[in-house]
Design a protein around this motif. Structure first.
Motif, mmCIF file in Angstrom:
data_model
loop_
_atom_site.group_PDB
_atom_site.id
_atom_site.type_symbol
_atom_site.label_atom_id
_atom_site.label_comp_id
_atom_site.label_asym_id
_atom_site.label_seq_id
_atom_site.Cartn_x
_atom_site.Cartn_y
_atom_site.Cartn_z
ATOM 1 N N PRO A 224 -8.136 -5.623 0.482
ATOM 2 C CA PRO A 224 -7.446 -6.442 -0.540
ATOM 3 C C PRO A 224 -5.976 -6.668 -0.180
ATOM 4 O O PRO A 224 -5.071 -5.997 -0.692
ATOM 5 C CB PRO A 224 -7.591 -5.602 -1.809
ATOM 6 C CG PRO A 224 -7.776 -4.203 -1.327
ATOM 7 C CD PRO A 224 -8.480 -4.281 -0.026
ATOM 8 N N LEU A 225 -5.734 -7.639 0.693
ATOM 9 C CA LEU A 225 -4.398 -7.866 1.239
ATOM 10 C C LEU A 225 -3.402 -8.349 0.197
ATOM 11 O O LEU A 225 -2.212 -8.054 0.264
ATOM 12 C CB LEU A 225 -4.471 -8.880 2.383
ATOM 13 C CG LEU A 225 -5.234 -8.430 3.643
ATOM 14 C CD1 LEU A 225 -5.373 -9.598 4.600
ATOM 15 C CD2 LEU A 225 -4.508 -7.278 4.315
ATOM 16 N N SER A 226 -3.870 -9.119 -0.788
ATOM 17 C CA SER A 226 -2.941 -9.783 -1.715
ATOM 18 C C SER A 226 -2.679 -8.979 -2.981
ATOM 19 O O SER A 226 -2.161 -9.523 -3.950
ATOM 20 C CB SER A 226 -3.511 -11.154 -2.105
ATOM 21 O OG SER A 226 -4.774 -10.997 -2.737
ATOM 22 N N LYS A 227 -3.036 -7.692 -2.994
ATOM 23 C CA LYS A 227 -2.870 -6.899 -4.216
ATOM 24 C C LYS A 227 -2.010 -5.666 -3.950
ATOM 25 O O LYS A 227 -1.795 -5.258 -2.804
ATOM 26 C CB LYS A 227 -4.240 -6.478 -4.748
ATOM 27 C CG LYS A 227 -5.110 -7.669 -5.156
ATOM 28 C CD LYS A 227 -6.426 -7.222 -5.742
ATOM 29 C CE LYS A 227 -7.288 -8.425 -6.142
ATOM 30 N NZ LYS A 227 -8.587 -8.017 -6.698
ATOM 31 N N ARG A 228 -1.540 -5.065 -5.028
ATOM 32 C CA ARG A 228 -0.714 -3.860 -4.939
ATOM 33 C C ARG A 228 -1.636 -2.640 -5.035
ATOM 34 O O ARG A 228 -2.316 -2.445 -6.046
ATOM 35 C CB ARG A 228 0.334 -3.829 -6.047
ATOM 36 C CG ARG A 228 1.314 -2.669 -5.922
ATOM 37 C CD ARG A 228 2.422 -2.771 -6.946
ATOM 38 N NE ARG A 228 3.416 -1.729 -6.759
ATOM 39 C CZ ARG A 228 4.410 -1.804 -5.881
ATOM 40 N NH1 ARG A 228 4.542 -2.897 -5.143
ATOM 41 N NH2 ARG A 228 5.287 -0.827 -5.766
ATOM 42 N N ILE A 229 -1.648 -1.810 -4.007
ATOM 43 C CA ILE A 229 -2.548 -0.656 -3.934
ATOM 44 C C ILE A 229 -1.716 0.623 -4.015
ATOM 45 O O ILE A 229 -0.752 0.808 -3.265
ATOM 46 C CB ILE A 229 -3.351 -0.674 -2.619
ATOM 47 C CG1 ILE A 229 -4.097 -1.998 -2.460
ATOM 48 C CG2 ILE A 229 -4.323 0.496 -2.562
ATOM 49 C CD1 ILE A 229 -4.671 -2.198 -1.085
ATOM 50 N N THR A 230 -2.109 1.485 -4.925
ATOM 51 C CA THR A 230 -1.437 2.791 -5.066
ATOM 52 C C THR A 230 -2.467 3.892 -4.876
ATOM 53 O O THR A 230 -3.491 3.932 -5.570
ATOM 54 C CB THR A 230 -0.782 2.937 -6.447
ATOM 55 O OG1 THR A 230 0.130 1.855 -6.648
ATOM 56 C CG2 THR A 230 -0.043 4.263 -6.552
ATOM 57 N N VAL A 231 -2.195 4.764 -3.938
ATOM 58 C CA VAL A 231 -3.067 5.922 -3.679
ATOM 59 C C VAL A 231 -2.299 7.181 -4.074
ATOM 60 O O VAL A 231 -1.187 7.417 -3.581
ATOM 61 C CB VAL A 231 -3.485 5.990 -2.198
ATOM 62 C CG1 VAL A 231 -4.317 7.250 -1.942
ATOM 63 C CG2 VAL A 231 -4.276 4.751 -1.805
ATOM 64 N N ASN A 232 -2.899 7.954 -4.964
ATOM 65 C CA ASN A 232 -2.282 9.198 -5.414
ATOM 66 C C ASN A 232 -3.115 10.382 -4.934
ATOM 67 O O ASN A 232 -4.330 10.429 -5.123
ATOM 68 C CB ASN A 232 -2.178 9.218 -6.945
ATOM 69 C CG ASN A 232 -1.575 10.532 -7.444
ATOM 70 O OD1 ASN A 232 -0.606 11.025 -6.892
ATOM 71 N ND2 ASN A 232 -2.179 11.106 -8.484
ATOM 72 N N LEU A 233 -2.449 11.345 -4.310
ATOM 73 C CA LEU A 233 -3.111 12.559 -3.845
ATOM 74 C C LEU A 233 -2.826 13.649 -4.857
ATOM 75 O O LEU A 233 -1.708 14.178 -4.926
ATOM 76 C CB LEU A 233 -2.596 12.947 -2.456
ATOM 77 C CG LEU A 233 -2.712 11.839 -1.380
ATOM 78 C CD1 LEU A 233 -2.109 12.310 -0.070
ATOM 79 C CD2 LEU A 233 -4.167 11.430 -1.188
ATOM 80 N N SER A 234 -3.826 13.964 -5.657
ATOM 81 C CA SER A 234 -3.659 14.907 -6.771
ATOM 82 C C SER A 234 -4.279 16.266 -6.426
ATOM 83 O O SER A 234 -5.355 16.311 -5.815
ATOM 84 C CB SER A 234 -4.336 14.331 -8.016
ATOM 85 O OG SER A 234 -4.275 15.238 -9.085
ATOM 86 N N LEU B 289 0.868 -1.174 0.000
ATOM 87 C CA LEU B 289 0.000 0.000 0.000
ATOM 88 C C LEU B 289 0.903 1.221 0.000
ATOM 89 O O LEU B 289 1.584 1.508 0.985
ATOM 90 C CB LEU B 289 -0.926 0.009 1.223
ATOM 91 C CG LEU B 289 -1.761 1.276 1.448
ATOM 92 C CD1 LEU B 289 -2.600 1.609 0.221
ATOM 93 C CD2 LEU B 289 -2.644 1.132 2.679
ATOM 94 N N ASN B 290 0.939 1.919 -1.123
ATOM 95 C CA ASN B 290 1.795 3.090 -1.281
ATOM 96 C C ASN B 290 0.946 4.343 -1.446
ATOM 97 O O ASN B 290 -0.019 4.354 -2.228
ATOM 98 C CB ASN B 290 2.718 2.931 -2.493
ATOM 99 C CG ASN B 290 3.673 1.762 -2.338
ATOM 100 O OD1 ASN B 290 4.291 1.592 -1.288
ATOM 101 N ND2 ASN B 290 3.790 0.938 -3.379
ATOM 102 N N ILE B 291 1.307 5.402 -0.721
ATOM 103 C CA ILE B 291 0.631 6.703 -0.850
ATOM 104 C C ILE B 291 1.635 7.682 -1.424
ATOM 105 O O ILE B 291 2.703 7.915 -0.837
ATOM 106 C CB ILE B 291 0.105 7.189 0.516
ATOM 107 C CG1 ILE B 291 -0.897 6.193 1.089
ATOM 108 C CG2 ILE B 291 -0.551 8.559 0.375
ATOM 109 C CD1 ILE B 291 -1.426 6.577 2.460
ATOM 110 N N VAL B 292 1.297 8.254 -2.568
ATOM 111 C CA VAL B 292 2.193 9.201 -3.248
ATOM 112 C C VAL B 292 1.470 10.529 -3.416
ATOM 113 O O VAL B 292 0.261 10.632 -3.251
ATOM 114 C CB VAL B 292 2.649 8.645 -4.605
ATOM 115 C CG1 VAL B 292 3.434 7.355 -4.442
ATOM 116 C CG2 VAL B 292 1.450 8.413 -5.526
#
Length: 514
Positions: free
Chosen positions: A60-70, A31-34
């Motif tokens: 969704p534990l088994s997936k790659r999550i990307t959160v972008n703050l635009s 889980l990445n927050i950019v």
């Protein structure tokens, strides 16, 4: 699939809309927050994971999550983005979102058990969103009482993440609460202090009337104990009431500064700030770590900044007042960014005539040398005194019969009487400048000064001769015109007459005598 949710961040006076975008895709679980998040925002992913699981929702534990703050080039601060990030993630996973909630701005902090906690600075955030014509917000239920004083927005209060998620996907109905103007809660007529308590010094009280009527700066000079501070401390009792928009503006500034003393309530009274003489430049103008906070000049916006023993303030603090006094705003640049805060206030300064305070006092002998007096007066530089409109000399109050101190001089004008004169002059200015971008006579510049301060006959001759004899600068000459315009307004006169100009020079000549 990508989902997005509206949230916001506070940057100085401005509330910026932030789009919380989420993508769930293939790759190593993470889980990445950019998008330039600060520490509090980066830590939200730990709160988010626990809050979703403890709310009975699927993470969704088994997936790659990307959160972008635009937009990605704006730094995001605070914990109020938690709820928006969580709803963006959950909506992306389930592929649902109710259309009527899409345009709502969502703020809220999450606890580990899924509760939505109240957030700080909710009032300045909400006022900023109102200025951007946002019509609806999803907020923590505990913040509801604070924000309903801001009209024009519908608020959807939520208690938990599960409740907010069900509302977001259209499976739960929450009745909106509409903000309304609050009723006036304080009655100025009941203030304990009153100008009727200030005995004598009629000229000083006249200067206060002129100062407040036209928003002019004022400098009081007199020996210790003659009543300078007493008079200054009662100026707020004669100031006109703030209107609703001004209340919101002042309340917003105090909220940004971190002052929680009036949390959830509007500022009804005009501010009165009296910083100590050892105040630092950053405390006076604004600053601090991270995004700069408002200083004393901004917290005095729409009110009074009283500087007692003004020559004792640090030189850098005094010289830093040039921009606020002249332009009505202050710009602060720091590593985190640059912000501009409004600071349209009345400066009221007080000083002694010399270091010991007893120059020309008939009851005390001055112990200062000419060089000491010269150095003391030079602490207020020419550029600073040139930005002050009215200069008044105080004297001790004696009874004309006995020659002794008088405590019952009688016949003193009350704050209510003075306020009536001031409000009548303010009404004239409001009508006159309704089509302009100014509110007070003190803001007249350039073409507007020529348009509204035309002189004819004796008044013009007196103006030319007075400026020449007193050696007044161009800025000082303009201030004399503005003060004369205010005096004419107080007498309900359309044109500036000779006696208006003479009185304006009388309050200016005090500075020339020094």
């Amino acid at each position: 699939m990508v989902s997005w949710v509206k949230s916001c961040t506070l940057k100085g006076m401005d509330t910026e809309i932030i789009y919380t975008e989420c993508d769930i895709g293939r790759g190593l679980p993470a889980l990445n927050i950019v998008g330039l998040p600060d520490t509090a925002v980066r830590e939200s992913k730990e709160r988010l994971r626990a809050a979703v699981v403890n709310s009975g929702l699927v993470f969704p534990l088994s997936k790659r999550i990307t959160v972008n703050l635009s937009p990605a080039d704006t730094k995001k601060e605070g914990t109020h983005l938690d709820l928006a990030i969580a709803l963006s993630l959950l909506a992306c996973d389930c592929g649902k979102a109710a259309p009527h909630v899409r345009e709502a701005v969502i703020v809220g902090e999450l606890s580990l058990d899924g509760r939505v906690n109240p957030v700080k600075n909710i009032l300045p955030i909400t006022i900023g969103l109102r200025d951007k014509r946002i019509k609806s917000m999803v907020i923590p239920a505990d913040n509801l009482d604070e924000v309903t004083i801001v009209e024009g927005i519908e608020y959807y209060p939520v208690h938990s993440l599960s409740e907010a998620f069900e509302f977001f996907i259209g499976e739960r109905e929450i009745k909106p609460v509409r903000g309304e103007k609050p009723a006036l809660e304080e009655n100025p007529a009941e203030w304990e202090e009153d100008f009727s308590e200030v005995k004598g010094n009629t000229e000083a009280k006249r200067a206060v009337e002129i100062s407040v009527s036209g928003f002019h700066h004022l400098l009081l000079t007199g020996p210790p104990g003659c009543g300078k501070s007493m008079l200054a401390g009662r100026i707020y009792t004669v100031m006109p009431e703030l209107d609703y928009e001004e209340m919101l503006e002042v309340t917003r500034l105090y909220g940004i500064s971190g002052d929680d003393s009036r949390r959830g309530r509007l500022m009804y009274r005009r501010p009165f700030r009296s910083p100590a003489a050892n105040v630092s430049s950053s405390a006076m103008l604004g600053g601090g770590s991270g995004m700069p906070k408002p200083g004393e000049v901004t917290l005095a916006h729409r009110g009074v900044l009283f500087m007692d023993e003004m020559p004792e303030f640090r030189r850098d603090v005094l010289e830093a007042l040039r921009q606020p006094l002249e332009e009505g705003h202050v710009s602060i640049s720091r590593a985190a960014g640059k912000v501009t805060y409004p600071c349209r206030f009345i400066l009221v300064g007080a000083r002694n005539p010399c270091p010991c305070g007893y120059l020309n006092d008939p009851e005390h002998r001055c112990s200062c040398s000419p060089l000491q007096i010269k150095r003391y007066r030079e602490k207020l530089s020419g550029p600073i005194t040139d930005r002050i409109d009215l200069f008044v000399d105080f004297a001790r109050v004696y009874s004309p019969d006995s020659g002794k101190y008088s405590l019952n001089s009688g016949g003193e004008r009350s704050s209510f009487e003075m306020k009536q004169t001031i409000e009548a002059a303010r009404i004239i200015q409001k009508k006159r400048y309704s089509g302009e971008k100014i509110m007070y006579n003190s803001q007249l510049k350039g073409k507007l000064l020529e348009k509204y301060c035309r002189l004819k006959g004796d008044a013009e001759d007196l103006y030319s001769e007075g400026c020449e004899r007193l050696k007044i600068s161009r800025r000082g000459a303009d201030k004399v015109l503005r003060v004369a315009r205010t005096i004419a307004d107080m007498e309900q006169k359309e044109n500036i007459e000779m006696h208006h100009m003479a009185e304006a020079f009388q309050f200016r000549s005090r500075n020339s005598e020094y």
